[in-house]
Design a protein around this motif. Structure first.
Motif, short mmCIF file in Angstrom:
data_model
loop_
_atom_site.label_atom_id
_atom_site.label_comp_id
_atom_site.label_asym_id
_atom_site.label_seq_id
_atom_site.Cartn_x
_atom_site.Cartn_y
_atom_site.Cartn_z
N GLY A 172 0.83 -1.08 -0.05
CA GLY A 172 -0.02 0.10 0.04
C GLY A 172 0.95 1.37 -0.08
O GLY A 172 0.44 2.17 -0.70
N GLN A 173 2.20 1.23 0.88
CA GLN A 173 2.77 2.32 1.02
C GLN A 173 3.57 2.61 -0.50
O GLN A 173 3.64 3.69 -0.89
N LEU A 174 4.00 1.57 -1.18
CA LEU A 174 4.64 1.74 -2.36
C LEU A 174 3.75 2.33 -3.51
O LEU A 174 4.16 3.12 -4.10
N GLN A 178 3.68 6.22 -5.53
CA GLN A 178 3.47 6.21 -6.65
C GLN A 178 2.28 6.76 -7.27
O GLN A 178 2.00 6.82 -8.62
N ASN A 179 1.33 7.15 -6.39
CA ASN A 179 0.01 7.85 -6.41
C ASN A 179 -0.91 6.95 -7.51
O ASN A 179 -1.81 7.34 -7.81
N ALA A 184 -3.43 1.09 -3.87
CA ALA A 184 -2.99 1.56 -2.69
C ALA A 184 -4.17 1.28 -1.67
O ALA A 184 -3.98 0.58 -0.50
N SER A 185 -5.31 1.59 -2.16
CA SER A 185 -6.61 1.54 -1.07
C SER A 185 -6.75 0.07 -1.07
O SER A 185 -7.04 -0.50 0.17
N GLU A 212 -9.89 11.63 0.52
CA GLU A 212 -9.78 12.97 0.41
C GLU A 212 -9.15 13.37 -0.98
O GLU A 212 -9.75 14.33 -1.59
N ARG A 213 -8.13 12.66 -1.19
CA ARG A 213 -7.43 13.03 -2.52
C ARG A 213 -8.63 12.91 -3.80
O ARG A 213 -8.36 13.36 -5.00
#
Length: 249
Positions: A172-174, A178-179, A184-185, A212-213
């Motif tokens: 998830g962090q990786l 990288q957006n 990630a979710s 949020e993003r």
């Protein structure tokens, strides 16, 4: 007879001259009044023009003030986001450093040994080595693409691993850095399904940031509030409180 005619003519001329003298001022007075009216109209137009200019300037000043407020808000928000990102990055390095030492400690332990307080290790040496290799791709080699491949392979090979939640968390962090928010979710949700995971609070926080993003403010608030209510004394809770304030709640 001739003298009377001459006298009458002279009298008529004098009367005509007097009439002209008396009548002469009339055009001057009319001209003066006409000129005065024109000057007043000109002044009124000038005043109206000046008032319009003042109104336009005031509107421009109001617009500039509004734009300045918006820019100030953006600067404050960006500053807050940067602070949060740096804090999460520091946590990432601390956690990676800690986790990178776990497999080495586990290899020295017999399978029947109990793990140290707060730590859980696998008794499978190959499992420990595979996990350590994936972690080292982040910590030592900075090969983030390789780490993604390694963690996915690890989860395929060891689907019920002791490190399962942590592997999902690092994936998830990786993806997050990288957006790749959808990926990630998915990984952070896998972490939150394990209520015993020590990364669950941060995974919930990350899900709030992703929402949020993605402009889903209500979902973001839901995740932040869950962090605060479930983990009230954690670092993630303090960050969630700050994010809620930024969202106006």
């Amino acid at each position: 007879m001739n003298s009377n005619i001459v006298r009458n003519i002279a009298l008529a001329l004098l009367i005509g001259a007097a009439t002209q003298v008396v009548a002469a001022p009339a055009p001057v007075t009319e001209l003066s009044k006409s000129g005065q009216g024109t000057s007043l109209e000109r002044l009124e137009r000038m005043l109206e023009a000046r008032n319009q200019v003042q109104l336009d300037m005031q509107r421009q000043l109001n617009q500039l003030a509004s734009e300045m407020d918006q820019l100030r808000g953006l600067v404050e928000r960006n500053s807050y986001d940067l602070t949060q990102m740096l804090e999460r990055q520091r946590e990432l390095y601390r956690e990676v450093d800690t986790l990178s030492q776990q497999p080495q400690k586990a290899a020295k332990k017999a399978p029947a040994d109990k793990p140290a307080s707060g730590e859980t290790y696998s008794g499978d040496v190959s499992e420990n080595e595979a996990y350590e290799k994936a972690v080292n791709l982040i910590l030592k080699e900075k090969d983030y693409a390789g780490a993604v491949t390694a963690f996915n392979a690890f989860l395929t090979t060891y689907p019920e691993s002791t490190y399962k939640a942590n592997a999902h968390y690092w994936l998830g962090q990786l993806y997050f850095t990288q957006n790749q928010l959808a990926e990630a979710s998915k990984e952070f949700k896998a972490v939150t399904s394990d209520e015993k995971s020590n990364k669950r609070s941060d995974a919930l926080l990350k899900l709030g940031v992703i929402a949020e993003r993605s402009k889903d403010v209500e979902l973001a608030k839901k995740y932040y509030q869950e962090v605060i209510s479930t983990y009230p004394s954690s670092t993630s809770s303090r960050q969630a409180e700050g994010s809620l304030k930024q969202l106006g709640n």
